[in-house]
Design an enzyme around this catalytic site. Sequence first.
Site, PDB file in Angstrom:
ATOM      1  N   ASN A   1       0.884  -1.062   0.038  1.00  0.00           N
ATOM      2  CA  ASN A   1      -0.069   0.103  -0.183  1.00  0.00           C
ATOM      3  C   ASN A   1       0.911   1.167   0.206  1.00  0.00           C
ATOM      4  O   ASN A   1       1.604   1.712   0.955  1.00  0.00           O
ATOM      5  CB  ASN A   1      -0.954  -0.088   1.299  1.00  0.00           C
ATOM      6  CG  ASN A   1      -1.641   1.281   1.277  1.00  0.00           C
ATOM      7  OD1 ASN A   1      -1.932   2.022   0.633  1.00  0.00           O
ATOM      8  ND2 ASN A   1      -2.468   1.339   2.516  1.00  0.00           N
ATOM      9  N   TRP A   2       1.240   1.824  -1.220  1.00  0.00           N
ATOM     10  CA  TRP A   2       1.756   2.865  -1.149  1.00  0.00           C
ATOM     11  C   TRP A   2       1.729   4.216  -0.714  1.00  0.00           C
ATOM     12  O   TRP A   2       2.295   5.216  -0.440  1.00  0.00           O
ATOM     13  CB  TRP A   2       2.112   3.394  -2.762  1.00  0.00           C
ATOM     14  CG  TRP A   2       2.982   2.284  -3.397  1.00  0.00           C
ATOM     15  CD1 TRP A   2       3.580   1.147  -3.058  1.00  0.00           C
ATOM     16  CD2 TRP A   2       3.549   2.432  -4.761  1.00  0.00           C
ATOM     17  NE1 TRP A   2       4.417   0.512  -4.082  1.00  0.00           N
ATOM     18  CE2 TRP A   2       4.517   1.212  -5.083  1.00  0.00           C
ATOM     19  CE3 TRP A   2       3.640   3.524  -5.650  1.00  0.00           C
ATOM     20  CZ2 TRP A   2       5.085   1.351  -6.430  1.00  0.00           C
ATOM     21  CZ3 TRP A   2       4.099   3.388  -6.992  1.00  0.00           C
ATOM     22  CH2 TRP A   2       5.029   2.196  -7.337  1.00  0.00           C
ATOM     23  N   LYS A   3       0.276   4.365  -0.324  1.00  0.00           N
ATOM     24  CA  LYS A   3      -0.418   5.482   0.138  1.00  0.00           C
ATOM     25  C   LYS A   3      -0.075   6.621  -0.664  1.00  0.00           C
ATOM     26  O   LYS A   3      -0.057   6.252  -1.755  1.00  0.00           O
ATOM     27  CB  LYS A   3      -0.036   5.766   1.608  1.00  0.00           C
ATOM     28  CG  LYS A   3      -0.097   4.513   2.495  1.00  0.00           C
ATOM     29  CD  LYS A   3      -0.032   4.856   3.946  1.00  0.00           C
ATOM     30  CE  LYS A   3      -0.348   3.291   4.779  1.00  0.00           C
ATOM     31  NZ  LYS A   3      -0.415   3.505   6.153  1.00  0.00           N
TER      32      LYS A   3
ATOM     33  N   HIS B   1      -9.553   1.509   4.816  1.00  0.00           N
ATOM     34  CA  HIS B   1      -8.560   1.644   5.386  1.00  0.00           C
ATOM     35  C   HIS B   1      -8.696   2.540   6.475  1.00  0.00           C
ATOM     36  O   HIS B   1      -9.510   3.482   6.468  1.00  0.00           O
ATOM     37  CB  HIS B   1      -7.359   2.313   4.486  1.00  0.00           C
ATOM     38  CG  HIS B   1      -6.093   2.251   5.055  1.00  0.00           C
ATOM     39  ND1 HIS B   1      -5.580   3.135   6.075  1.00  0.00           N
ATOM     40  CD2 HIS B   1      -4.894   1.300   4.884  1.00  0.00           C
ATOM     41  CE1 HIS B   1      -4.284   2.901   6.399  1.00  0.00           C
ATOM     42  NE2 HIS B   1      -3.890   1.791   5.862  1.00  0.00           N
TER      43      HIS B   1
ATOM     44  N   GLU C   1      -7.166   4.870   7.513  1.00  0.00           N
ATOM     45  CA  GLU C   1      -7.091   6.507   7.362  1.00  0.00           C
ATOM     46  C   GLU C   1      -8.370   7.130   6.495  1.00  0.00           C
ATOM     47  O   GLU C   1      -8.367   8.299   6.819  1.00  0.00           O
ATOM     48  CB  GLU C   1      -5.437   6.615   6.387  1.00  0.00           C
ATOM     49  CG  GLU C   1      -4.448   6.375   7.307  1.00  0.00           C
ATOM     50  CD  GLU C   1      -3.222   5.668   6.401  1.00  0.00           C
ATOM     51  OE1 GLU C   1      -3.127   5.698   5.348  1.00  0.00           O
ATOM     52  OE2 GLU C   1      -2.331   5.027   7.205  1.00  0.00           O
TER      53      GLU C   1
ATOM     54  N   GLU D   1      -5.995  -4.787  10.658  1.00  0.00           N
ATOM     55  CA  GLU D   1      -4.734  -3.750  10.719  1.00  0.00           C
ATOM     56  C   GLU D   1      -5.383  -2.821  12.096  1.00  0.00           C
ATOM     57  O   GLU D   1      -6.091  -1.861  12.069  1.00  0.00           O
ATOM     58  CB  GLU D   1      -4.748  -2.701   9.654  1.00  0.00           C
ATOM     59  CG  GLU D   1      -4.524  -3.219   8.370  1.00  0.00           C
ATOM     60  CD  GLU D   1      -3.791  -2.404   7.144  1.00  0.00           C
ATOM     61  OE1 GLU D   1      -2.707  -2.882   6.772  1.00  0.00           O
ATOM     62  OE2 GLU D   1      -4.310  -1.295   7.276  1.00  0.00           O
TER      63      GLU D   1
ATOM     64  N   GLY E   1       2.200   2.274  10.708  1.00  0.00           N
ATOM     65  CA  GLY E   1       3.046   3.482  10.430  1.00  0.00           C
ATOM     66  C   GLY E   1       3.897   3.663  11.814  1.00  0.00           C
ATOM     67  O   GLY E   1       4.647   4.488  12.075  1.00  0.00           O
TER      68      GLY E   1
ATOM     69  N   SER F   1       2.914  -2.228  10.516  1.00  0.00           N
ATOM     70  CA  SER F   1       4.544  -2.432  10.739  1.00  0.00           C
ATOM     71  C   SER F   1       4.991  -3.687  10.254  1.00  0.00           C
ATOM     72  O   SER F   1       5.734  -4.132  11.412  1.00  0.00           O
ATOM     73  CB  SER F   1       4.771  -1.862  12.330  1.00  0.00           C
ATOM     74  OG  SER F   1       4.553  -0.729  12.597  1.00  0.00           O
TER      75      SER F   1
ATOM     76  N   GLY G   1       4.620   1.290   4.843  1.00  0.00           N
ATOM     77  CA  GLY G   1       5.908   2.039   4.609  1.00  0.00           C
ATOM     78  C   GLY G   1       6.933   0.906   3.897  1.00  0.00           C
ATOM     79  O   GLY G   1       7.797   1.330   3.041  1.00  0.00           O
TER      80      GLY G   1
END
Length: 250
Positions: free
Chosen positions: A9-11, A89, A91, A161, A167, A205, A227
């Site tokens: 997931n590159w975000k 997600h 976020e 998650e 993160g 993570s 990440g």
Amino acid sequence: MRKKLVAGNWKMNGGLASNRELLCALAPVAGVDVAVCVPYPYLAQASEALDGIALGVQDVSEFTAGPYTGEVSAAMVAEFGCGYAIVGHSERRALFREDEAQIGRKAEAALAHGVVPIVCIGETLAEREAGEVVPVVERQLAPVLEVLGREGLAKAVLAYEPVWAIGTGRSATVAQVAETHGAIRAWLANHGVAAERVKILYGGSVKADNARELFALDDVDGGLIGGASLVADEFLAICRAAAVVQSCIQ
Ligand code: PGA
């Protein structure tokens, strides 16, 4: 047997030049499915560069077409050969106020165009400290089941998650992941969903040095990697960890 899936997931990261480097360094890993979920503007670039690695996006509209400024439909991403769409997600839940029913409709829109939704669920730290992990994930799953139905949910991928692990460099422990994934699979079975078919990824993570012990758990079918998916060597090492575990259970 479920095949492990490692999805990056590159975000909201990337650029044409840095993507080129990253995409060129990626290669399929035998025995496991690998996907990268890129920002929309890079779909064409990634679809051209990737070979043997699936393409995904990080969100998709619940709507089909029309006056929805800024939205991107499942039909559009499917045209680029997109195989996966992350939905719900944390976020997006927290920053863009997506609600449960909407997340279900996004998953439904993806499935309608042959795009597999990766439905994210997971508790906040406060919810964990209050001992509410299982009720929270069940509360997140229920509306998705309502929209997708049993058959639809069996075609989705789930990603557990924990919000506090995303993160932060602080992954959930093996025991915490085992317990929650087991509870999720039991919930699926109790609701008449073909639980043995559903891939449940862990995210939060995940790194090369903790991937193997997490992926070795019975109910963990791979990972959703933030990440670490931006660093080719690290991401590939995570994919190889999945492959090692997969080869042991074959
Ligand atoms: P992380 O992110 O691997 O950077 O913790 C995971 C995610 O948000 O999907």
